[in-house]
Design an enzyme around this catalytic site. Structure first.
Site, mmCIF file in Angstrom:
data_model
loop_
_atom_site.group_PDB
_atom_site.id
_atom_site.type_symbol
_atom_site.label_atom_id
_atom_site.label_comp_id
_atom_site.label_asym_id
_atom_site.label_seq_id
_atom_site.Cartn_x
_atom_site.Cartn_y
_atom_site.Cartn_z
ATOM 1 N N MET A 43 57.535 34.054 36.593
ATOM 2 C CA MET A 43 56.242 33.426 36.741
ATOM 3 C C MET A 43 55.548 33.358 35.388
ATOM 4 S SD MET A 43 55.094 32.983 40.042
ATOM 5 C CE MET A 43 55.866 33.152 41.597
ATOM 6 N N PRO A 44 56.055 32.583 34.470
ATOM 7 C CA PRO A 44 55.394 32.483 33.166
ATOM 8 C C PRO A 44 54.025 31.825 33.259
ATOM 9 C CG PRO A 44 57.644 31.666 33.058
ATOM 10 C CD PRO A 44 57.308 31.851 34.501
ATOM 11 N N HIS A 45 53.084 32.385 32.516
ATOM 12 C CA HIS A 45 51.765 31.782 32.351
ATOM 13 C C HIS A 45 51.525 31.643 30.854
ATOM 14 C CE1 HIS A 45 47.595 30.741 32.742
ATOM 15 N NE2 HIS A 45 47.289 31.728 31.919
ATOM 16 N N SER A 68 63.027 29.224 34.117
ATOM 17 C CA SER A 68 61.998 29.267 35.163
ATOM 18 C C SER A 68 61.937 27.931 35.887
ATOM 19 C CB SER A 68 60.630 29.550 34.538
ATOM 20 O OG SER A 68 60.638 30.785 33.872
ATOM 21 N N SER A 106 52.520 28.190 34.946
ATOM 22 C CA SER A 106 51.128 27.741 34.850
ATOM 23 C C SER A 106 50.741 27.685 33.376
ATOM 24 C CB SER A 106 50.191 28.670 35.623
ATOM 25 O OG SER A 106 50.333 30.006 35.198
#
Length: 76
Positions: free
Chosen positions: A1-3, A35, A41
């Site tokens: 879940m990279p932000h 990802s 996001s």
């Protein structure tokens, strides 16, 4: 879940340009980290040049300078 949280000096970007920027960043994350697009996001926070040192350099860059994977070519 990279932000990804982008901080930059104010730019006059329209919604189309912001969407293109986010798509390019998401594509790079997908390519390098594997990802899924729906897990990524991206935020764009514009910081006045006069506030850069106190809001970004002193709190986010300088304390992590040794661990940044891309270091800035400037110092404050």
């Amino acid at each position: 879940m990279p932000h990804v949280d982008i901080k930059c000096f104010p730019r006059d970007l329209n919604d189309e340009q912001k969407t293109a920027l986010a798509a390019d960043i998401a594509a790079a994350i997908t390519r390098h980290l594997g990802s899924k697009d729906g897990a990524i996001s991206v935020a764009l926070n514009q910081v006045a040049e006069t506030d850069w040192k106190s809001q970004v350099w002193d709190t986010e860059i300088a304390p992590q300078l040794e661990t940044l994977i891309k270091k800035p070519g400037y110092s404050l």
